[in-house]
Design an enzyme around this catalytic site. Sequence first.
Site, PDB file in Angstrom:
ATOM      1  NE  ARG A  32      -2.018  -0.771   3.291  1.00  0.00           N
ATOM      2  CZ  ARG A  32      -1.752  -2.016   4.287  1.00  0.00           C
ATOM      3  NH1 ARG A  32      -2.572  -3.234   3.798  1.00  0.00           N
ATOM      4  NH2 ARG A  32      -1.346  -2.364   5.730  1.00  0.00           N
TER       5      ARG A  32
ATOM      6  N   GLY B 213       4.894  -7.227  22.579  1.00  0.00           N
ATOM      7  CA  GLY B 213       5.670  -7.414  20.989  1.00  0.00           C
ATOM      8  C   GLY B 213       6.611  -8.642  20.863  1.00  0.00           C
TER       9      GLY B 213
ATOM     10  CE  LYS C  19      14.361 -17.998  12.836  1.00  0.00           C
ATOM     11  NZ  LYS C  19      13.668 -17.678  14.185  1.00  0.00           N
TER      12      LYS C  19
END
Length: 430
Positions: free
Chosen positions: A46, A187, A205
């Site tokens: 965007r 977070g 990983k």
Amino acid sequence: MKPLKVALLGCGVVGSQVIRLMHEQAADLTARVGAPLELAGVAVRRLGRKRDVEVDPALLTTDAESLVTRDDVDIVIEVIGGIEPARTLIVSALSKGKSVVTANKALLAEDGGTLHEAARTGNGDLYFEASVAGAIPLLRPLRESLAGDHVKRVLGIVNGTTNYILDKMDSSGASFTDALEEAQTLGYAEADPTADVEGFDAAAKAAILAGLAFHSRVTAAEVHREGITEITATDVASAKAMGYVIKLLAICARSDDGRSVGVRVHPAMIPRSHPLAGVREAYNAVFVEAESAGQLMFYGKGAGGAPTASAVLGDLVAVARNRLAGTRGPEESTYAERVVHPMGETVTRCHVALDVADKPGVLARVADLFAKHDVSIQTVRQEGHGDDAQLVIVTHRATDAALTATMEGLRELDIVRAVASVMRVEGDDD
């Protein structure tokens, strides 16, 4: 000096930090590379979205395909993640002779072969240090520094979210749910934490690490995977009482005969004396054991915008130098062609807690069942009385298939009310 032009795919948490570092360190990067690095364009979804870094609007585009195939672009950095359109864009760039730096662990673990083949055909570089363990320089030592050695095992913590959760459960006695909520608030965990807590991130990983360490192609689908959602505060407290801590580990090991490798991700108990036990919060740490080099440990921030961008910039400098010199970095090494053996053939140890009937002969019958499946018991202790009676057993090493068969047999014994918990044990010799 003619600048090398860089196309950036993605301007999120990592992409914005890549732009910041390219701007702030422009003079140093020019000196290190031997030519300026110039941002040619930034592909975003965007155009009008507010970003964490100031970007010239003229550089922004939603046409990523046109950007990566532009004739003036020398290097493409991909930090959008996911399988598509990342795979198509990377292959397009490599096929046009561009060099690519990517942090896309999911794509490399699922279809790395396609990317490496495109790099070989297009004569470009494919670097991906940032795909595993964030800022920690881990992949290049495996791919280059240890190229003259034989790696025997890679063992480590490669997911910061799960390490934070398990660390909080250990240090505060919190439940899994409470620790996860705290990680989300800070977070460290996504709103949908499935990729982390179910082990998908660590498995991708592990596949990349195993491929580099053992010179064989390994995909995420071949990695045995278990998450941490079933770990309870009681499990953590029990491990703590025995001098252990629970960690989600990625374990890649070469078989004794060298023909196969085992690649697995699962929670395990490790002794508190082990260096990995002291890896706290959202940090990562990886042990590499090689025949000549011995044991090496890599430790640091395994995620985050700035740490990951640091690894991206390191790769950017490397591929830029290669382009100026007219050379390429090392290609994918799969000459060994080792197969991934099934989890059942993996030799490991277990900590088992059994809720049992409180009556004579219980221990003897349980021990007989372990012996029937060729599983030797290292330690056993009895706890509680009556309805709280419990046996806690730690085994010697046995194949996972034998341990699984033993657990199934225990569930059928009339003296065993429940198999309360089963946890593998690592980092502690018999």
